[in-house]
Motif scaffolding. Sequence first.
Motif, PDB file in Angstrom:
ATOM      1  N   TYR A  58      68.963  51.415  54.307  1.00 32.83           N
ATOM      2  CA  TYR A  58      68.151  50.988  53.266  1.00 32.83           C
ATOM      3  C   TYR A  58      67.139  51.717  52.809  1.00 32.83           C
ATOM      4  O   TYR A  58      66.743  51.898  51.577  1.00 32.83           O
ATOM      5  N   SER A  68      60.273  48.047  54.139  1.00 29.31           N
ATOM      6  CA  SER A  68      61.670  48.720  54.265  1.00 29.31           C
ATOM      7  C   SER A  68      62.254  47.882  55.616  1.00 29.31           C
ATOM      8  O   SER A  68      63.465  47.635  55.774  1.00 29.31           O
ATOM      9  N   SER A 128      65.002  51.167  49.180  1.00 28.06           N
ATOM     10  CA  SER A 128      63.536  51.469  49.482  1.00 28.06           C
ATOM     11  C   SER A 128      62.740  51.381  48.079  1.00 28.06           C
ATOM     12  O   SER A 128      63.116  51.864  47.129  1.00 28.06           O
ATOM     13  N   SER A 164      65.248  45.436  55.609  1.00 27.20           N
ATOM     14  CA  SER A 164      66.513  45.913  56.251  1.00 27.20           C
ATOM     15  C   SER A 164      66.936  45.107  57.579  1.00 27.20           C
ATOM     16  O   SER A 164      68.349  44.539  57.504  1.00 27.20           O
TER      17      SER A 164
END
Length: 169
Positions: free
Chosen positions: A156, A142, A161, A146
């Motif tokens: 995000y 993640s 996610s 992002s």
Amino acid sequence: TEAAAERLKNEGITEIHSSSCGRAVETARHTADKLGLEVIAHDFIREIGWGARGGEELAHNGNPWLTVDDMVMNGQNLMNLSWREDEPFCRNRTVDFVDRVGEGIDNWLSMLGYEREGALYRVKGENTKRTIAMFSHAGASSAALSHMFSLPFPYYCKAFSASLTAITI
């Protein structure tokens, strides 16, 4: 792990990279063994952590996904570009981990021939038309994605996610 290797066997993968943590390396090895490749381990993509930077308490002990849920319930803007400096993340160690992953991703992509210019990456190297697999953890993935997409980490976490076990292509 075997299911991931089976799913990835026909993707044309030429390199396999992984977090240096055992779980990710073990999963990567299944695919590497199936393809006759080595696993290249990296510390920058290890799982992220969270918790208060000081002795103060954070809701949910600073768990970023639960923190983001609270932000949504409180009407906070998840697209806030200054999320690192603002409540509730300004006191959370998550920021340090997310920044470590972002810096590592930029360095790793640079070695692969991609240089970050502002919010974008430019092809600067040779042999960039290859398929590379990276095995990591949900939080680190993640943070990496992002950063790569220039999206605030809280946004995000809520919008994109991946689940704990996922293949992102």
